[in-house]
Design an enzyme around this catalytic site. Structure first.
Site: not given
Ligand code: NAD
Ligand code: UGA
Length: 436
Positions: A154, A261
């Site tokens: 996502l 990310c």
């Molecule tokens: P985040 O920092 O927003 O949230 C992580 C949460 O985990 C925090 O609320 C923290 O308090 C909690 N936590 C830490 N240790 C814990 C434990 N032992 N037990 C229970 N809770 C605990 O992180 P996020 O952005 O949701 O990212 C989570 C993972 O998903 C990362 O590996 C990230 O790379 C991946 N990911 C993130 C996104 C995104 O859009 N943010 C998208 C895809 C994948």
């Molecule tokens: C990105 C991926 O799109 C997700 O599929 C993935 O799950 C996530 O990282 C993750 O692993 O956390 P996100 O970082 O939420 O999602 O947002 P994006 O829309 O991908 O944008 C990432 C960055 O790239 C932003 O700073 C955006 O401004 C930049 N971007 C994006 C560009 O500069 N050019 C583009 O054409 C697209």
């Protein structure tokens, strides 16, 4: 209906738990952050994500979604436990797995019945096996379990839509029965399901993020060449994008990628490669180009403001790393604001939702109440985040309140010809002779 639990209630955990509850499952979401859980119980969300607050409230009221800090409560009767804790950047660029380790240990110590442990966090290849070992060694008495990798794809700002309409579901496990049970949980999403081994699933996530980051750095390099040669990168990207082998997605030139990310995941993949004795040259170039994009804003500002930023007031439109989120992690605005202030400039900024978080990330920035207030008396404006509300600003009014009508458009949001007609001294990113 299944009983599941989600460990870690951040962007991924909260969206995952809430969406699965909305699909009819009974979800308990656990976090170690007590304040976060206390607030969620009162209906206060830790993040801004369109549609999420309403969905959380609806499912809490229906009794399908609850929040806890207690592992016994979370795991009671749960068939599936998702790990969705953070995996931030470590000191050498590796993914720091301390939160995954502590979540795995806690699950092991509190599980009383067999459970499928599904890892949603982005973790280095091999982590699934490592989690299995931690659980086996941390259990006080053996209870069976399986580990499945189910990476999340996502995007912030469109997290619910992305979660509910995935391009694919990737599941990796040695235990095919467990993988198929997790596949069943996703069936109503009607997405292709790829079932593979743990390491391959973990790699699919890194390879996907690294490829998207590569597309962004590629178009940014093309933008820089366009700028030198007088071509317009926006039209180049549109022209390229019609080819289905290329696709239009992730070809928006600008300030480069930020967020929690892409920066950390490209680095972590390069680290994994280096540890194995490989030379990840392409990934290194992707990171280098990305750094340079942010520096370009300073170069353009200096050029347009007579060589120095000392004593100049620069207004930033937008602070978040992308629109529709308040996430400030690795936001280009932070580095740009700091650099302007280091050179003796004054920074004013406005963002529709990220100002509270931004105050912590970029101290010294004066926050305004809207774009016009930030523009008032400014020597230059920089468009940082392409929020909808910046798309149709009253350009005459904006120009009239500025000291100097200088605009650097870091996201190519505006039309260079229109800006010129309004009397702005305008520069985008890679936009030919008229809108460089
Ligand atoms: P985040 O920092 O927003 O949230 C992580 C949460 O985990 C925090 O609320 C923290 O308090 C909690 N936590 C830490 N240790 C814990 C434990 N032992 N037990 C229970 N809770 C605990 O992180 P996020 O952005 O949701 O990212 C989570 C993972 O998903 C990362 O590996 C990230 O790379 C991946 N990911 C993130 C996104 C995104 O859009 N943010 C998208 C895809 C994948
Ligand atoms: C990105 C991926 O799109 C997700 O599929 C993935 O799950 C996530 O990282 C993750 O692993 O956390 P996100 O970082 O939420 O999602 O947002 P994006 O829309 O991908 O944008 C990432 C960055 O790239 C932003 O700073 C955006 O401004 C930049 N971007 C994006 C560009 O500069 N050019 C583009 O054409 C697209």
């Amino acid at each position: 209906m299944r009983k599941i639990c989600v460990i870690g209630v951040g962007y991924v955990g909260l969206v995952t738990g809430t969406c699965f509850s909305d699909l009819g499952n009974r979800v308990t979401a656990l976090d170690i952050n007590e304040e976060r859980i206390a607030n969620l119980r009162k209906g206060i969300l830790p993040i801004y994500e369109p549609g999420l607050e309403e969905m959380v409230k609806r499912n809490v009221s229906a009794g399908r979604l609850s929040f806890t800090t207690d592992y016994d409560e979370a795991l009671e009767g749960a068939e599936i436990a998702f790990i969705a804790v953070g995996t931030p950047e470590g000191v050498d660029g590796e993914a720091d797995l301390k939160y995954v380790r502590s979540a795995a240990e806690k699950i092991a110590q509190h599980m009383k019945e067999p459970v499928i442990i599904v890892n949603k966090s982005t973790v280095p290849v091999g982590t699934g096996d490592w989690v299995s070992d931690i659980i086996t060694s941390s259990q006080s008495k053996p209870v069976s379990f399986s580990v499945v990798s189910c990476p999340e794809f996502l995007r912030e700002g469109s997290a619910i839509v992305d979660f509910m309409n995935p391009a694919r579901i990737v599941l990796g496990s040695l235990d095919k029965d467990a993988a198929h049970k997790v596949a069943d949980l996703h069936l109503s999403l009607r997405a292709p399901i790829v079932v593979t081994d743990l390491r391959t699933a973990e790699m699919i996530k890194y390879a996907s993020n690294a490829f998207l980051a590569t597309k962004i750095s590629f178009i940014n390099e093309i933008a820089n060449i366009c700028e030198a040669l007088g071509a317009d990168v926006k039209e180049v990207a549109a022209g390229m994008g019609y080819d289905p082998r290329i696709g239009r997605g992730f070809l928006d030139a600008g300030l480069g990628y930020g967020g929690s990310c892409f920066p950390k995941d490209v680095k972590a993949l390069a680290y994994m490669a280096t540890v194995q004795g490989k030379h990840p040259q392409l990934l290194q170039a992707v990171m280098e180009i990305n750094k340079y994009q942010r520096k370009q804003i300073l170069i353009k500002l200096r050029e347009m403001l007579g060589g120095s930023l000392k004593g100049k007031t620069v207004g930033l439109l937008g602070l978040a790393f992308k629109p529709n989120t308040d996430d400030m992690r690795e936001a280009p605005s932070v580095e740009i604001a700091r650099a302007i202030m280091t050179e003796g400039g004054i920074v004013k900024a406005y963002d529709p939702v990220a100002m509270e978080h931004a105050a912590h990330y970029a101290p010294g920035v004066q926050m305004g109440s809207d774009a016009y207030e930030v523009a008032t008396g400014a020597d230059a404006l920089v468009l940082i985040t392409e929020w909808n509300e910046f798309k149709q600003l009253d350009l005459s009014r904006l120009k009239s309140v500025m000291k100097n009508p200088v605009m650097v458009d870091g996201r190519n949001l505006y039309d260079p010809a229109v800006m010129k007609n309004y009397g702005f001294i305008y520069r985008g990113m890679g936009r030919g002779y008229n809108g460089r």
